[in-house]
Motif scaffolding. Structure first.
Motif: not given
Length: 255
Positions: A90-100, A146-151, A190-197
């Motif tokens: 079981a796990g959760a995903g999330a995305s976003g820039h550190i400034l946001d 390491s990947f951007p926007a998924v820190s 998974f990726h759609k749940r994180v927010g991809m159309s």
């Protein structure tokens, strides 16, 4: 694979890698505790497990791993009398820039991806010691690279990799093995749940042909097969390993 009659807990069994992994254990004659939050989806996994093996013994557990870890382990052991394998999927995903992003994202992802694994492992360990069983954690290539926007997600999976190695050393004297799989991009929701159309996801999968050395994304069964291997006696001399199942993505530096 010497899994007939073994008692297995699979968290996140209501979809994706967890559902396919549960089915794989069922096919091999294991007794499977199916853990998930979505009752309808968990029922679908139960149906697929029975289709794979109509004699399989199943225990659906509607639960949230962030609050129900002790109950999950106790319910499975009370039902089957022992525990041989714990699959922390079981796990959760999330995305976003550190400034946001805000601290709520950090707390939510770390609570689901790390704290729950700690608790399930802690409660399961005494039972696994009795059976000299094994633990398989589902990490990610994001724990290795390491990947951007998924820190936050990357950080949580890196933590799981280190936790895997440390607990492998803690439990090695008790003959309990602890390993992790690190999937690359796998075809799930998974990726759609994180927010991809749908359109973004299609473009992403096309791009993944370039970011995975084998030129394609993976299937959930390919991860499940590796989990089965690590849970079985076929991997009896493997512990503390973090095994990429990622078509070579971890070895690349795509631009």
């Amino acid at each position: 694979m010497s899994l007939a009659g073994k008692v297995v807990i699979v968290t996140g069994a209501s979809s994706g890698i967890g559902a396919v992994t549960a089915e794989a254990f069922a096919k091999l004659g294991a007794k499977v505790a199916l853990v998930g939050r979505n009752a309808e989806n968990l029922k679908a996994t139960e149906v697929s497990c029975k289709a794979a093996n109509n004699k399989v013994e199943l225990l659906p557990i509607i639960a949230d791993v962030t609050v129900d870890a002790e109950r999950i382990v106790k319910t499975a052991v009370d039902k089957f009398g022992k525990l041989d394998v714990l699959v922390n999927n079981a796990g959760a995903g999330a995305s976003g820039h550190i400034l946001d992003i805000d601290v709520d994202q950090f707390d939510r992802v770390m609570n689901t991806n790390v704290r729950s694994v700690f608790l399930l492992t802690k409660y399961a360990a005494p039972h696994l010691i009795k059976t000299q069983g094994s633990i398989v954690n589902v990490s990610s290539v994001a724990g290795l690279r390491s990947f951007p926007a998924v820190s936050v997600y990357c950080t949580s999976k890196a933590a799981i990799d280190q936790f895997t190695r440390c607990i492998a050393l803690d439990l090695a004297p008790h003959k309990v093995r602890v390993n992790a799989v690190n999937p690359g991009v796998i075809v799930t929701e998974f990726h759609k749940r994180v927010g991809m159309s749908e359109e973004q996801y299609a473009e992403y999968l096309a791009r993944c042909k370039e970011t995975h050395a084998l030129g394609r994304v993976g299937e959930a069964k390919e991860v499940a097969d590796t989990i089965i291997f690590l849970a079985s006696d076929k991997s009896s001399f493997i512990t503390g390993a973090t095994l990429p199942v990622d078509g070579g993505k971890h070895a690349m530096c795509p631009r």
